[in-house]
Design a protein around this motif. Structure first.
Motif, PDB file in Angstrom:
ATOM      1  N   TRP A  74       0.816  -1.221   0.000  1.00  0.00           N
ATOM      2  CA  TRP A  74       0.000   0.000   0.000  1.00  0.00           C
ATOM      3  C   TRP A  74       0.849   1.272   0.000  1.00  0.00           C
ATOM      4  O   TRP A  74       0.455   2.284  -0.566  1.00  0.00           O
ATOM      5  CB  TRP A  74      -0.903   0.037   1.240  1.00  0.00           C
ATOM      6  CG  TRP A  74      -1.906  -1.073   1.304  1.00  0.00           C
ATOM      7  CD1 TRP A  74      -2.310  -1.879   0.269  1.00  0.00           C
ATOM      8  CD2 TRP A  74      -2.624  -1.512   2.459  1.00  0.00           C
ATOM      9  NE1 TRP A  74      -3.226  -2.797   0.711  1.00  0.00           N
ATOM     10  CE2 TRP A  74      -3.454  -2.589   2.041  1.00  0.00           C
ATOM     11  CE3 TRP A  74      -2.656  -1.109   3.791  1.00  0.00           C
ATOM     12  CZ2 TRP A  74      -4.296  -3.269   2.926  1.00  0.00           C
ATOM     13  CZ3 TRP A  74      -3.510  -1.776   4.667  1.00  0.00           C
ATOM     14  CH2 TRP A  74      -4.319  -2.841   4.243  1.00  0.00           C
ATOM     15  N   THR A  75       2.002   1.213   0.696  1.00  0.00           N
ATOM     16  CA  THR A  75       2.760   2.455   0.921  1.00  0.00           C
ATOM     17  C   THR A  75       4.208   2.390   0.457  1.00  0.00           C
ATOM     18  O   THR A  75       4.919   3.394   0.547  1.00  0.00           O
ATOM     19  CB  THR A  75       2.755   2.802   2.433  1.00  0.00           C
ATOM     20  OG1 THR A  75       3.363   1.708   3.149  1.00  0.00           O
ATOM     21  CG2 THR A  75       1.345   2.999   2.955  1.00  0.00           C
ATOM     22  N   GLY A  76       4.671   1.214   0.017  1.00  0.00           N
ATOM     23  CA  GLY A  76       6.096   1.051  -0.303  1.00  0.00           C
ATOM     24  C   GLY A  76       6.464   1.518  -1.701  1.00  0.00           C
ATOM     25  O   GLY A  76       5.735   2.296  -2.341  1.00  0.00           O
ATOM     26  N   ALA A  77       7.589   0.992  -2.163  1.00  0.00           N
ATOM     27  CA  ALA A  77       8.129   1.439  -3.455  1.00  0.00           C
ATOM     28  C   ALA A  77       7.201   1.099  -4.621  1.00  0.00           C
ATOM     29  O   ALA A  77       7.193   1.800  -5.640  1.00  0.00           O
ATOM     30  CB  ALA A  77       9.499   0.788  -3.666  1.00  0.00           C
ATOM     31  N   TYR A  78       6.436   0.007  -4.488  1.00  0.00           N
ATOM     32  CA  TYR A  78       5.557  -0.397  -5.591  1.00  0.00           C
ATOM     33  C   TYR A  78       4.102   0.028  -5.364  1.00  0.00           C
ATOM     34  O   TYR A  78       3.200  -0.482  -6.035  1.00  0.00           O
ATOM     35  CB  TYR A  78       5.630  -1.917  -5.779  1.00  0.00           C
ATOM     36  CG  TYR A  78       7.010  -2.392  -6.166  1.00  0.00           C
ATOM     37  CD1 TYR A  78       7.548  -2.099  -7.411  1.00  0.00           C
ATOM     38  CD2 TYR A  78       7.793  -3.122  -5.268  1.00  0.00           C
ATOM     39  CE1 TYR A  78       8.815  -2.518  -7.759  1.00  0.00           C
ATOM     40  CE2 TYR A  78       9.061  -3.552  -5.602  1.00  0.00           C
ATOM     41  CZ  TYR A  78       9.570  -3.250  -6.854  1.00  0.00           C
ATOM     42  OH  TYR A  78      10.834  -3.660  -7.200  1.00  0.00           O
TER      43      TYR A  78
ATOM     44  N   GLN B  85       6.619  -7.720  -6.043  1.00  0.00           N
ATOM     45  CA  GLN B  85       6.539  -7.048  -4.738  1.00  0.00           C
ATOM     46  C   GLN B  85       6.639  -8.048  -3.592  1.00  0.00           C
ATOM     47  O   GLN B  85       7.227  -7.768  -2.549  1.00  0.00           O
ATOM     48  CB  GLN B  85       5.223  -6.254  -4.660  1.00  0.00           C
ATOM     49  CG  GLN B  85       5.111  -5.347  -3.454  1.00  0.00           C
ATOM     50  CD  GLN B  85       4.500  -6.062  -2.256  1.00  0.00           C
ATOM     51  OE1 GLN B  85       3.795  -7.056  -2.416  1.00  0.00           O
ATOM     52  NE2 GLN B  85       4.784  -5.550  -1.065  1.00  0.00           N
ATOM     53  N   SER B  86       6.047  -9.246  -3.782  1.00  0.00           N
ATOM     54  CA  SER B  86       6.088 -10.241  -2.704  1.00  0.00           C
ATOM     55  C   SER B  86       7.509 -10.737  -2.449  1.00  0.00           C
ATOM     56  O   SER B  86       7.826 -11.148  -1.334  1.00  0.00           O
ATOM     57  CB  SER B  86       5.189 -11.435  -3.059  1.00  0.00           C
ATOM     58  OG  SER B  86       3.869 -11.004  -3.268  1.00  0.00           O
ATOM     59  N   MET B  87       8.358 -10.716  -3.465  1.00  0.00           N
ATOM     60  CA  MET B  87       9.716 -11.258  -3.305  1.00  0.00           C
ATOM     61  C   MET B  87      10.726 -10.211  -2.854  1.00  0.00           C
ATOM     62  O   MET B  87      11.788 -10.573  -2.353  1.00  0.00           O
ATOM     63  CB  MET B  87      10.185 -11.873  -4.628  1.00  0.00           C
ATOM     64  CG  MET B  87       9.397 -13.091  -5.065  1.00  0.00           C
ATOM     65  SD  MET B  87      10.036 -13.813  -6.578  1.00  0.00           S
ATOM     66  CE  MET B  87      11.362 -14.821  -5.933  1.00  0.00           C
ATOM     67  N   HIS B  88      10.419  -8.930  -3.046  1.00  0.00           N
ATOM     68  CA  HIS B  88      11.484  -7.946  -2.801  1.00  0.00           C
ATOM     69  C   HIS B  88      11.673  -7.655  -1.312  1.00  0.00           C
ATOM     70  O   HIS B  88      12.630  -6.993  -0.917  1.00  0.00           O
ATOM     71  CB  HIS B  88      11.227  -6.658  -3.601  1.00  0.00           C
ATOM     72  CG  HIS B  88      10.506  -5.580  -2.869  1.00  0.00           C
ATOM     73  ND1 HIS B  88       9.195  -5.690  -2.480  1.00  0.00           N
ATOM     74  CD2 HIS B  88      10.902  -4.350  -2.461  1.00  0.00           C
ATOM     75  CE1 HIS B  88       8.821  -4.590  -1.861  1.00  0.00           C
ATOM     76  NE2 HIS B  88       9.842  -3.760  -1.843  1.00  0.00           N
ATOM     77  N   ARG B  89      10.732  -8.161  -0.472  1.00  0.00           N
ATOM     78  CA  ARG B  89      10.911  -8.070   0.981  1.00  0.00           C
ATOM     79  C   ARG B  89      10.788  -9.473   1.572  1.00  0.00           C
ATOM     80  O   ARG B  89       9.690  -9.963   1.797  1.00  0.00           O
ATOM     81  CB  ARG B  89       9.850  -7.139   1.598  1.00  0.00           C
ATOM     82  CG  ARG B  89      10.073  -5.669   1.265  1.00  0.00           C
ATOM     83  CD  ARG B  89      11.298  -5.150   2.012  1.00  0.00           C
ATOM     84  NE  ARG B  89      11.499  -3.731   1.784  1.00  0.00           N
ATOM     85  CZ  ARG B  89      12.280  -3.203   0.847  1.00  0.00           C
ATOM     86  NH1 ARG B  89      12.909  -3.994  -0.005  1.00  0.00           N
ATOM     87  NH2 ARG B  89      12.439  -1.899   0.750  1.00  0.00           N
TER      88      ARG B  89
ATOM     89  N   MET C 236      15.568  -4.462  -4.432  1.00  0.00           N
ATOM     90  CA  MET C 236      14.601  -3.876  -5.377  1.00  0.00           C
ATOM     91  C   MET C 236      14.770  -4.519  -6.752  1.00  0.00           C
ATOM     92  O   MET C 236      15.851  -4.950  -7.126  1.00  0.00           O
ATOM     93  CB  MET C 236      14.826  -2.372  -5.504  1.00  0.00           C
ATOM     94  CG  MET C 236      14.331  -1.561  -4.324  1.00  0.00           C
ATOM     95  SD  MET C 236      12.527  -1.598  -4.179  1.00  0.00           S
ATOM     96  CE  MET C 236      12.042  -0.748  -5.667  1.00  0.00           C
ATOM     97  N   PHE C 237      13.674  -4.533  -7.483  1.00  0.00           N
ATOM     98  CA  PHE C 237      13.714  -4.991  -8.876  1.00  0.00           C
ATOM     99  C   PHE C 237      13.547  -3.781  -9.782  1.00  0.00           C
ATOM    100  O   PHE C 237      12.580  -3.019  -9.641  1.00  0.00           O
ATOM    101  CB  PHE C 237      12.586  -5.999  -9.139  1.00  0.00           C
ATOM    102  CG  PHE C 237      12.398  -6.317 -10.592  1.00  0.00           C
ATOM    103  CD1 PHE C 237      13.249  -7.205 -11.243  1.00  0.00           C
ATOM    104  CD2 PHE C 237      11.385  -5.714 -11.334  1.00  0.00           C
ATOM    105  CE1 PHE C 237      13.080  -7.500 -12.590  1.00  0.00           C
ATOM    106  CE2 PHE C 237      11.210  -5.994 -12.680  1.00  0.00           C
ATOM    107  CZ  PHE C 237      12.062  -6.888 -13.305  1.00  0.00           C
ATOM    108  N   TYR C 238      14.501  -3.604 -10.689  1.00  0.00           N
ATOM    109  CA  TYR C 238      14.414  -2.521 -11.676  1.00  0.00           C
ATOM    110  C   TYR C 238      14.413  -3.156 -13.070  1.00  0.00           C
ATOM    111  O   TYR C 238      15.411  -3.768 -13.469  1.00  0.00           O
ATOM    112  CB  TYR C 238      15.605  -1.570 -11.544  1.00  0.00           C
ATOM    113  CG  TYR C 238      15.670  -0.879 -10.196  1.00  0.00           C
ATOM    114  CD1 TYR C 238      14.829   0.185  -9.887  1.00  0.00           C
ATOM    115  CD2 TYR C 238      16.577  -1.304  -9.227  1.00  0.00           C
ATOM    116  CE1 TYR C 238      14.878   0.813  -8.651  1.00  0.00           C
ATOM    117  CE2 TYR C 238      16.642  -0.685  -7.983  1.00  0.00           C
ATOM    118  CZ  TYR C 238      15.791   0.362  -7.694  1.00  0.00           C
ATOM    119  OH  TYR C 238      15.841   0.968  -6.461  1.00  0.00           O
TER     120      TYR C 238
END
Length: 460
Positions: free
Chosen positions: A337-341, A392-396, A405-407
């Motif tokens: 909801w609030t993170g990078a994605y 998003q589920s894997m980056h944390r 992070m994934f770019y």
């Protein structure tokens, strides 16, 4: 000799059509040429995109998956997101053909053929991405359980093997189902073709069809049996794909709601793609009497229902995270909801949950322009959902030391956009060489609409 029946207006078919005029309208689109500069422009554009796509695949083979943005902890990235998105799009074709055939829904008649073709192309492209992601894709056959001298057997606990069987079965049954449905129409094209080459090509594909009573009896039995086989596959294939994620203990993946959630999402994206293809096709070939506002209305209603189901799934997913009290699950959710994605999450919610609410209005459901815009945006929203689930589920992970992070790189985008161009290229070839609407089924609808107009209208 009795006169040919003439259709009445039954909603899914307008009045005034007979056997000959229906046949001429559909077959002439293939044989007589309806190919303007618009078709050739689209063909050239998608052909160029296809060449870029295969050039990118060639570069991937030479260089490796390092050209993508994948890295630990996000090891899957766009490739697996694209795979889930494409396999979802492939759902609607078989749903329309098999499910609606068994339910005796007349409105499937005008749209089932090109929706089945859409399924085949989408499922085939979906199958490419896990292979490209293998790292050494030329060894993809190692996941097939064949006896060899090296005692290399598949790892049955690997989702890759599940995907192989799920997609392979779905693709095979869908292909046979589509081809069997085409046989009477191929014979029609054979009989109407003006050149020897086309007569031979369509004749070989028609398998000696002569339209005898025994041919029709066996055809209808085979078609019904294949529909019965294909129907459970519509549910099973995306359920298996969802279990690729749900069996993992990764926060954001480990959820028992995934199978119905994935199937509903697949139908939403599939019907969005059907409308994305049907509306330009209807306009280009002037098929307004065959693909009517009733078809658009029904497809829009199904989009609305599936949108409500996935919105409910989003709510249940959030509720279960807080209700379970699992810190990692709650963190992954709040990060979404609030993170990078977060922009991707809110865009997904706007396009998949809020936008389809416009379909409560009948005027929107029957407006080709509005539906086309909604369908395109829902396709974007569904791709965003796949991206969020995968990335998003894997980056944390559980440990902050494993966070990352994934770019996406330019090559990620080239493979995604190239696959869309390849899909459009295949679809253009399909409508160039094969009838986009079933001639045989439309003739049957002409007869039914002439004999029992009230009954057909009620089933539409």
């Amino acid at each position: 000799m009795s006169a040919q029946p003439v259709s009445r207006d039954v909603g899914v078919l307008r009045a005034g059509w007979g056997y000959t005029s229906v046949q001429d309208k559909i077959a002439d689109a293939v044989l007589a040429g309806f190919w303007t500069w618009r078709w050739w422009s689209a063909f050239a554009l998608t052909f160029a995109g296809t060449l870029v796509f295969f050039a990118a695949i060639g570069y991937l083979f030479v260089t490796g998956v390092g050209i993508w943005g994948v890295d630990i902890p996000v090891a899957w990235g766009y490739a697996i997101g694209n795979f889930v998105w494409w396999i979802g799009i492939g759902h609607a074709g078989t749903f329309i053909s098999a499910f609606l055939l068994l339910l005796r829904q007349k409105w499937r008649t005008s749209i089932n053929r090109f929706a089945e073709a859409m399924t085949l192309f989408a499922a085939g492209i979906a199958g490419l991405f896990p292979i490209l992601h293998l790292g050494r894709p030329w060894f993809f056959y190692w996941i097939v359980p064949y006896p060899d001298v090296m005692d290399v057997w598949p790892q049955w606990r690997s989702p890759l093997v599940w995907d192989l069987f799920a997609i392979g079965t779905y693709l095979t049954v869908s292909l046979v189902f589509w081809y069997v449905g085409l046989i009477p129409d191929l014979a029609t094209l054979r009989d109407r073709a003006a050149t020897r080459g086309k007569q031979i090509a369509y004749g070989l594909l028609a398998l000696g069809w002569r339209g005898e009573a025994r041919h029709w009896a066996r055809y209808e039995t085979a078609y019904l049996l294949l529909a019965g086989l294909a129907t459970p596959l519509v549910i099973s294939v995306h359920s298996v794909v969802s279990l690729d994620f749900a069996i993992g203990i990764v926060p954001g993946y480990h959820s028992t709601i995934f199978p119905p959630y994935f199937v509903a999402g697949a139908l939403l994206s599939g019907f969005a793609m059907v409308l994305t293809l049907a509306i330009p096709l209807r306009r280009y070939f002037r098929l307004h009497d065959f693909i009517t506002e009733v078809h658009l209305d029904h497809a829009a209603k199904l989009m609305l229902v599936t949108s409500l189901i996935i919105t409910y799934s989003y709510a249940v997913e959030a509720f279960m995270a807080f209700y379970s009290g699992g810190e990692q699950e709650i963190y992954v959710l709040t990060d979404r909801w609030t993170g990078a994605y977060a922009p991707v999450f809110w865009m997904m919610l706007a396009l998949n949950s809020a936008l389809p609410m416009l379909l409560w209005w009948r005027a929107v459901r029957r407006s080709a322009a509005a539906l086309f815009a909604i369908a395109l945006l829902v396709n974007v929203g569904m791709w965003s959902e796949r991206f969020l689930i995968v990335v998003q589920s894997m980056h944390r992970d559980f440990l902050p030391s494993a966070w990352g992070m994934f770019y996406p790189t330019a090559w990620d985008w080239v493979h995604l956009l190239g696959s869309i161009a390849f899909f459009a290229f295949l679809f253009l070839l399909f409508i160039r060489w094969l009838p986009a609407i079933s001639i045989a089924e439309m003739k049957a609808l002409v007869k039914e609409s002439a004999d029992k107009p009230e009954e057909v209208a009620s089933e539409a």
